[in-house]
Design a protein around this motif. Structure first.
Motif, PDB file in Angstrom:
ATOM      1  N   GLU A   1       0.819  -1.217   0.000  1.00 54.11           N
ATOM      2  CA  GLU A   1       0.000   0.000   0.000  1.00 54.11           C
ATOM      3  C   GLU A   1       0.853   1.268   0.000  1.00 54.11           C
ATOM      4  N   LEU A   2       2.185   1.125  -0.104  1.00 55.17           N
ATOM      5  CA  LEU A   2       3.078   2.277  -0.049  1.00 55.17           C
ATOM      6  C   LEU A   2       2.804   3.217  -1.227  1.00 55.17           C
ATOM      7  N   THR A   3       2.495   4.488  -0.919  1.00 55.33           N
ATOM      8  CA  THR A   3       2.230   5.469  -1.976  1.00 55.33           C
ATOM      9  C   THR A   3       3.377   6.457  -2.140  1.00 55.33           C
ATOM     10  N   THR A   4       4.103   6.735  -1.059  1.00 55.69           N
ATOM     11  CA  THR A   4       5.167   7.732  -1.115  1.00 55.69           C
ATOM     12  C   THR A   4       6.393   7.195  -0.383  1.00 55.69           C
ATOM     13  N   LEU A   5       7.547   7.267  -1.049  1.00 57.81           N
ATOM     14  CA  LEU A   5       8.794   6.756  -0.488  1.00 57.81           C
ATOM     15  C   LEU A   5       9.916   7.759  -0.728  1.00 57.81           C
ATOM     16  N   TYR A   6      10.554   8.137   0.360  1.00 57.93           N
ATOM     17  CA  TYR A   6      11.744   8.988   0.298  1.00 57.93           C
ATOM     18  C   TYR A   6      12.943   8.150   0.702  1.00 57.93           C
ATOM     19  N   LEU A   7      13.873   7.938  -0.228  1.00 57.36           N
ATOM     20  CA  LEU A   7      15.092   7.166   0.043  1.00 57.36           C
ATOM     21  C   LEU A   7      16.301   7.926  -0.496  1.00 57.36           C
ATOM     22  N   GLU A   8      16.408   9.195  -0.146  1.00 57.35           N
ATOM     23  CA  GLU A   8      17.447  10.032  -0.711  1.00 57.35           C
ATOM     24  C   GLU A   8      18.727  10.019   0.132  1.00 57.35           C
ATOM     25  N   LYS A   9      19.841  10.331  -0.542  1.00 61.81           N
ATOM     26  CA  LYS A   9      21.141  10.557   0.117  1.00 61.81           C
ATOM     27  C   LYS A   9      21.699   9.313   0.801  1.00 61.81           C
ATOM     28  N   HIS A  10      21.528   8.157   0.147  1.00 63.94           N
ATOM     29  CA  HIS A  10      22.085   6.912   0.670  1.00 63.94           C
ATOM     30  C   HIS A  10      23.165   6.389  -0.279  1.00 63.94           C
ATOM     31  N   ASP A  11      23.577   5.150  -0.057  1.00 64.29           N
ATOM     32  CA  ASP A  11      24.585   4.516  -0.898  1.00 64.29           C
ATOM     33  C   ASP A  11      23.995   3.334  -1.673  1.00 64.29           C
ATOM     34  N   LEU A  12      22.730   3.461  -2.075  1.00 59.09           N
ATOM     35  CA  LEU A  12      22.083   2.386  -2.830  1.00 59.09           C
ATOM     36  C   LEU A  12      22.657   2.304  -4.237  1.00 59.09           C
ATOM     37  N   THR A  13      23.012   1.099  -4.668  1.00 59.41           N
ATOM     38  CA  THR A  13      23.511   0.901  -6.026  1.00 59.41           C
ATOM     39  C   THR A  13      22.493   0.198  -6.912  1.00 59.41           C
ATOM     40  N   GLU A  14      21.528  -0.468  -6.290  1.00 61.21           N
ATOM     41  CA  GLU A  14      20.496  -1.170  -7.067  1.00 61.21           C
ATOM     42  C   GLU A  14      19.234  -1.319  -6.239  1.00 61.21           C
ATOM     43  N   LEU A  15      18.144  -1.615  -6.949  1.00 59.21           N
ATOM     44  CA  LEU A  15      16.868  -1.882  -6.298  1.00 59.21           C
ATOM     45  C   LEU A  15      16.565  -3.365  -6.430  1.00 59.21           C
ATOM     46  N   PRO A  16      15.978  -3.982  -5.403  1.00 61.31           N
ATOM     47  CA  PRO A  16      15.652  -5.406  -5.518  1.00 61.31           C
ATOM     48  C   PRO A  16      14.577  -5.625  -6.579  1.00 61.31           C
ATOM     49  N   GLU A  17      14.548  -6.815  -7.171  1.00 67.87           N
ATOM     50  CA  GLU A  17      13.544  -7.130  -8.200  1.00 67.87           C
ATOM     51  C   GLU A  17      12.124  -6.848  -7.704  1.00 67.87           C
ATOM     52  N   SER A  18      11.880  -7.147  -6.416  1.00 71.51           N
ATOM     53  CA  SER A  18      10.526  -7.000  -5.885  1.00 71.51           C
ATOM     54  C   SER A  18      10.064  -5.548  -5.850  1.00 71.51           C
ATOM     55  N   PHE A  19      10.990  -4.602  -6.048  1.00 73.67           N
ATOM     56  CA  PHE A  19      10.643  -3.176  -5.979  1.00 73.67           C
ATOM     57  C   PHE A  19       9.507  -2.845  -6.946  1.00 73.67           C
ATOM     58  N   THR A  20       9.496  -3.539  -8.084  1.00 71.37           N
ATOM     59  CA  THR A  20       8.490  -3.241  -9.104  1.00 71.37           C
ATOM     60  C   THR A  20       7.122  -3.819  -8.757  1.00 71.37           C
ATOM     61  N   SER A  21       7.000  -4.425  -7.580  1.00 75.26           N
ATOM     62  CA  SER A  21       5.697  -4.874  -7.075  1.00 75.26           C
ATOM     63  C   SER A  21       4.991  -3.769  -6.292  1.00 75.26           C
ATOM     64  N   LEU A  22       5.648  -2.606  -6.128  1.00 80.93           N
ATOM     65  CA  LEU A  22       5.066  -1.505  -5.352  1.00 80.93           C
ATOM     66  C   LEU A  22       4.058  -0.745  -6.220  1.00 80.93           C
ATOM     67  N   LEU A  23       2.969  -1.420  -6.573  1.00 82.15           N
ATOM     68  CA  LEU A  23       2.030  -0.891  -7.564  1.00 82.15           C
ATOM     69  C   LEU A  23       1.238   0.309  -7.071  1.00 82.15           C
ATOM     70  N   SER A  24       1.225   0.572  -5.761  1.00 78.21           N
ATOM     71  CA  SER A  24       0.521   1.741  -5.225  1.00 78.21           C
ATOM     72  C   SER A  24       1.410   2.984  -5.200  1.00 78.21           C
ATOM     73  N   LEU A  25       2.694   2.819  -5.543  1.00 78.40           N
ATOM     74  CA  LEU A  25       3.654   3.908  -5.422  1.00 78.40           C
ATOM     75  C   LEU A  25       3.322   5.053  -6.379  1.00 78.40           C
ATOM     76  N   VAL A  26       3.096   6.245  -5.813  1.00 81.84           N
ATOM     77  CA  VAL A  26       2.773   7.443  -6.586  1.00 81.84           C
ATOM     78  C   VAL A  26       3.965   8.393  -6.608  1.00 81.84           C
ATOM     79  N   ASN A  27       4.679   8.479  -5.483  1.00 79.69           N
ATOM     80  CA  ASN A  27       5.805   9.406  -5.346  1.00 79.69           C
ATOM     81  C   ASN A  27       7.052   8.643  -4.915  1.00 79.69           C
ATOM     82  N   LEU A  28       8.107   8.721  -5.724  1.00 80.67           N
ATOM     83  CA  LEU A  28       9.371   8.064  -5.394  1.00 80.67           C
ATOM     84  C   LEU A  28      10.505   9.078  -5.485  1.00 80.67           C
ATOM     85  N   TYR A  29      11.115   9.331  -4.345  1.00 86.54           N
ATOM     86  CA  TYR A  29      12.254  10.246  -4.253  1.00 86.54           C
ATOM     87  C   TYR A  29      13.473   9.415  -3.891  1.00 86.54           C
TER      88      TYR A  29
END
Length: 170
Positions: A98-126
């Motif tokens: 049910e996640l609609t808004t996610l802020y994940l800024e200013k980290h050391d992420l190099t990749e997103l997990p495959e399951s990330f694309t299951s976040l079908l409710s996501l409206v805002n991604l920072y």
């Protein structure tokens, strides 16, 4: 009568003490989704973060027991984010259904997990100011996205599926 574990539906856990960073909407029973709590707990453990409870990880808004808004931007003071940098997301991240808004800024992420694309409710991604080099091939399945901030990453290309993001405004 006081709420207790027995008043939660299956798949939900009663949490008595709700920290001040949590906005808890339509959830008088304090029942929280086991799936969502599992993602937060895995997020804490794989990044070796120091939190006593998954509900303490950055400002969070929960509605009817599901996490809908999460601010996990790296902010050293922790006032509007989390106080430690992360370098990975757990494989089960897509369980935040049910996640609609996610802020994940200013980290050391190099990749997103495959399951990330299951976040079908996501409206805002920072997710700016990371080290992302690529996006999952089916990133375009996130068709609810209207706000996408990928600035200041290391992206060499974007998947063709990004053209499916028909609601994208920014």
């Amino acid at each position: 009568p006081e709420a207790s574990t027995s008043s939660c539906n299956e798949g939900y856990t009663y949490i008595e003490e709700i920290p001040g960073n949590v906005n808890n909407i339509n959830n008088d029973n304090n029942c929280f989704s086991d799936d969502d709590l599992a993602v937060l707990n895995d997020f804490i453990s794989i990044n070796e973060l120091v939190y006593d409870s998954p509900l303490e990880v950055g400002p969070q808004t929960w509605a009817t027991g599901k996490l809908i808004v999460w601010t996990a931007t790296y902010v050293p003071s922790g006032s509007s984010g989390i106080t430690q940098k992360i370098d990975q997301l757990p494989d089960n991240f897509g369980q935040l259904s049910e996640l609609t808004t996610l802020y994940l800024e200013k980290h050391d992420l190099t990749e997103l997990p495959e399951s990330f694309t299951s976040l079908l409710s996501l409206v805002n991604l920072y997710i700016s100011n990371n080290w992302l080099t690529s996006l999952p091939e089916d990133f375009g399945s996130l068709t609810s996205l209207s706000m996408l901030d990928l600035g200041y990453n290391q992206l060499e290309s974007v998947p063709a599926s990004i053209g499916s993001l028909i609601n994208l405004e920014y």
